[in-house]
Design an enzyme around this catalytic site. Sequence first.
Site, PDB file in Angstrom:
ATOM      1  CG  ASP A   1      -9.234 -17.784   6.829  1.00  0.00           C
ATOM      2  OD1 ASP A   1     -10.194 -17.105   6.423  1.00  0.00           O
ATOM      3  OD2 ASP A   1      -9.275 -18.471   7.866  1.00  0.00           O
TER       4      ASP A   1
ATOM      5  CG  ASN B   1      -2.200 -10.759  -4.916  1.00  0.00           C
ATOM      6  OD1 ASN B   1      -2.799  -9.786  -4.456  1.00  0.00           O
ATOM      7  ND2 ASN B   1      -1.022 -11.159  -4.441  1.00  0.00           N
ATOM      8  NE  ARG B   2      -5.349  -6.296 -11.895  1.00  0.00           N
ATOM      9  CZ  ARG B   2      -4.974  -6.957 -12.982  1.00  0.00           C
ATOM     10  NH1 ARG B   2      -3.710  -7.341 -13.124  1.00  0.00           N
ATOM     11  NH2 ARG B   2      -5.847  -7.231 -13.947  1.00  0.00           N
ATOM     12  CG  MET B   3      -5.958 -10.423  -4.079  1.00  0.00           C
ATOM     13  SD  MET B   3      -7.150 -11.083  -5.257  1.00  0.00           S
ATOM     14  CE  MET B   3      -8.504 -11.497  -4.175  1.00  0.00           C
ATOM     15  N   GLY B   4      -5.706  -5.944  -3.426  1.00  0.00           N
ATOM     16  CA  GLY B   4      -5.962  -4.625  -2.850  1.00  0.00           C
ATOM     17  C   GLY B   4      -6.616  -4.644  -1.488  1.00  0.00           C
ATOM     18  CG  PHE B   5      -4.868  -4.474   2.100  1.00  0.00           C
ATOM     19  CD1 PHE B   5      -4.222  -5.670   2.337  1.00  0.00           C
ATOM     20  CD2 PHE B   5      -4.173  -3.293   2.364  1.00  0.00           C
ATOM     21  CE1 PHE B   5      -2.926  -5.709   2.827  1.00  0.00           C
ATOM     22  CE2 PHE B   5      -2.869  -3.323   2.858  1.00  0.00           C
ATOM     23  CZ  PHE B   5      -2.247  -4.538   3.083  1.00  0.00           C
TER      24      PHE B   5
ATOM     25  CG  ASN C   1       1.083  -6.205   4.310  1.00  0.00           C
ATOM     26  OD1 ASN C   1       1.991  -5.673   3.681  1.00  0.00           O
ATOM     27  ND2 ASN C   1       0.279  -7.092   3.771  1.00  0.00           N
TER      28      ASN C   1
ATOM     29  CB  SER D   1       0.321  -5.069   0.095  1.00  0.00           C
ATOM     30  OG  SER D   1      -0.497  -5.242  -1.046  1.00  0.00           O
TER      31      SER D   1
ATOM     32  CG  ASN E   1      -1.533  -5.719  -5.184  1.00  0.00           C
ATOM     33  OD1 ASN E   1      -1.033  -5.482  -6.277  1.00  0.00           O
ATOM     34  ND2 ASN E   1      -1.454  -6.902  -4.601  1.00  0.00           N
ATOM     35  CB  THR E   2      -2.532  -0.511  -0.650  1.00  0.00           C
ATOM     36  OG1 THR E   2      -3.462  -1.571  -0.411  1.00  0.00           O
ATOM     37  CG2 THR E   2      -3.060   0.767  -0.018  1.00  0.00           C
TER      38      THR E   2
ATOM     39  CE  LYS F   1       4.083 -11.014   3.783  1.00  0.00           C
ATOM     40  NZ  LYS F   1       2.870 -11.861   3.632  1.00  0.00           N
TER      41      LYS F   1
ATOM     42  CG  ASN G   1       3.830  -8.656   0.718  1.00  0.00           C
ATOM     43  OD1 ASN G   1       3.147  -9.337  -0.031  1.00  0.00           O
ATOM     44  ND2 ASN G   1       3.288  -7.854   1.633  1.00  0.00           N
ATOM     45  CB  THR G   2       3.738 -10.446  -3.878  1.00  0.00           C
ATOM     46  OG1 THR G   2       3.122  -9.174  -3.626  1.00  0.00           O
ATOM     47  CG2 THR G   2       2.878 -11.536  -3.272  1.00  0.00           C
TER      48      THR G   2
ATOM     49  N   GLY H   1       5.303 -17.252  -5.403  1.00  0.00           N
ATOM     50  CA  GLY H   1       5.562 -18.610  -5.838  1.00  0.00           C
ATOM     51  C   GLY H   1       7.017 -18.829  -6.214  1.00  0.00           C
TER      52      GLY H   1
ATOM     53  CB  SER I   1       2.153 -19.239  -4.331  1.00  0.00           C
ATOM     54  OG  SER I   1       1.843 -17.876  -4.148  1.00  0.00           O
TER      55      SER I   1
END
Length: 355
Positions: free
Chosen positions: A58, A104-108, A172, A175, A177-178, A216, A245-246, A267, A318
Amino acid sequence: MVFRLEAERAHALSLWALRTRMAMLVMPPRRVPPPPGLARRLWGLDFAHPLGLAAGYDKNAVAIDPLFDYGFAFVEIGGVTPRPQPGNDRPRLFRLAPDRAVINRMGFNNDGLDMVAARLAARRRRLAGAPVGRRRPVFANLGKNKTSEDALADYTAGLARLGSLVDVVVVNVSSPNTPGLRDLQGRALLTGLLSGLMAARDGGIAGEARPPILVKIAPDLDDAGLADVVDAARDAAIDGMVVANTTLARPDSLQGRNRAEAGGLSGRPLKARALALTREVYRATGGAMPIVGVGGIESARDAWDRMAAGAGLLQLYSALVYEGPGLVARIVDGLNGRMIAEGVRDVGEIVGTAA
């Protein structure tokens, strides 16, 4: 049916179902209070049991209360950055079903502080007259914008806007992905960042609120990197750590067809490393700094093991992809059953017993 959809589309659909309460018709939540022996109290906050929802699901604070209805003791929203940003190009979310994992590579990707703060403020107004039992802890995961060159300014902006609207703030810096974000885990940079945030909080940047500040960390830290993070956390006198984190690692055992995708892996394959890192952080801090354990938790046994390694609270995400929201109640029931079997009256007694 959900698994026939592309992963990010399924994610969006599940949030819509929660927000509109359609999910309640398909999968009615079980409304049974957890046994009192599972309750936890940390940072002056009360948790009905140790299990919460990790950041990333969320992101924009659109479904907090429906998630609580499914039994989570706390919910972490975000990551949220000062300015809205779309994140990385799609596709960027991938299931690895044989491995019970996600990449995931969402990137915030998020709506930004203004929109998220407005939703949190509206929720607070709605709950102003609610019974105390409805006021369950909400965490906010803070990130920095991809193009920002001033990390402290970004995190301070997050603290200023959300610090009075949530119960705990999570910084954070892990991550994958940034670009450059994980560089902030070096001792000098992290000490400066965390010390600056603690000073801003204590100086009243969030008004009268003094939310606990957690950091984190990444599971990919080597021994020297972990020592730097722990030293920085001590130097800044922060309130706790979220582990972890991942991961960018790719175990040889991965079978899912998406295993070569770039991004953070979460996961089941992360379980062993997150468990070991929790134990290492607990030992390094002498158990003096509360740990939120996350990564690969998918059963009551995993929850017990993570707490025995030193985690005072737990998070999952996950595993919900594969087990559904009923997993929360199953883990809570399993923890309680084992406590009864082993004569443990207070779940806090488990923490650190196997560290």
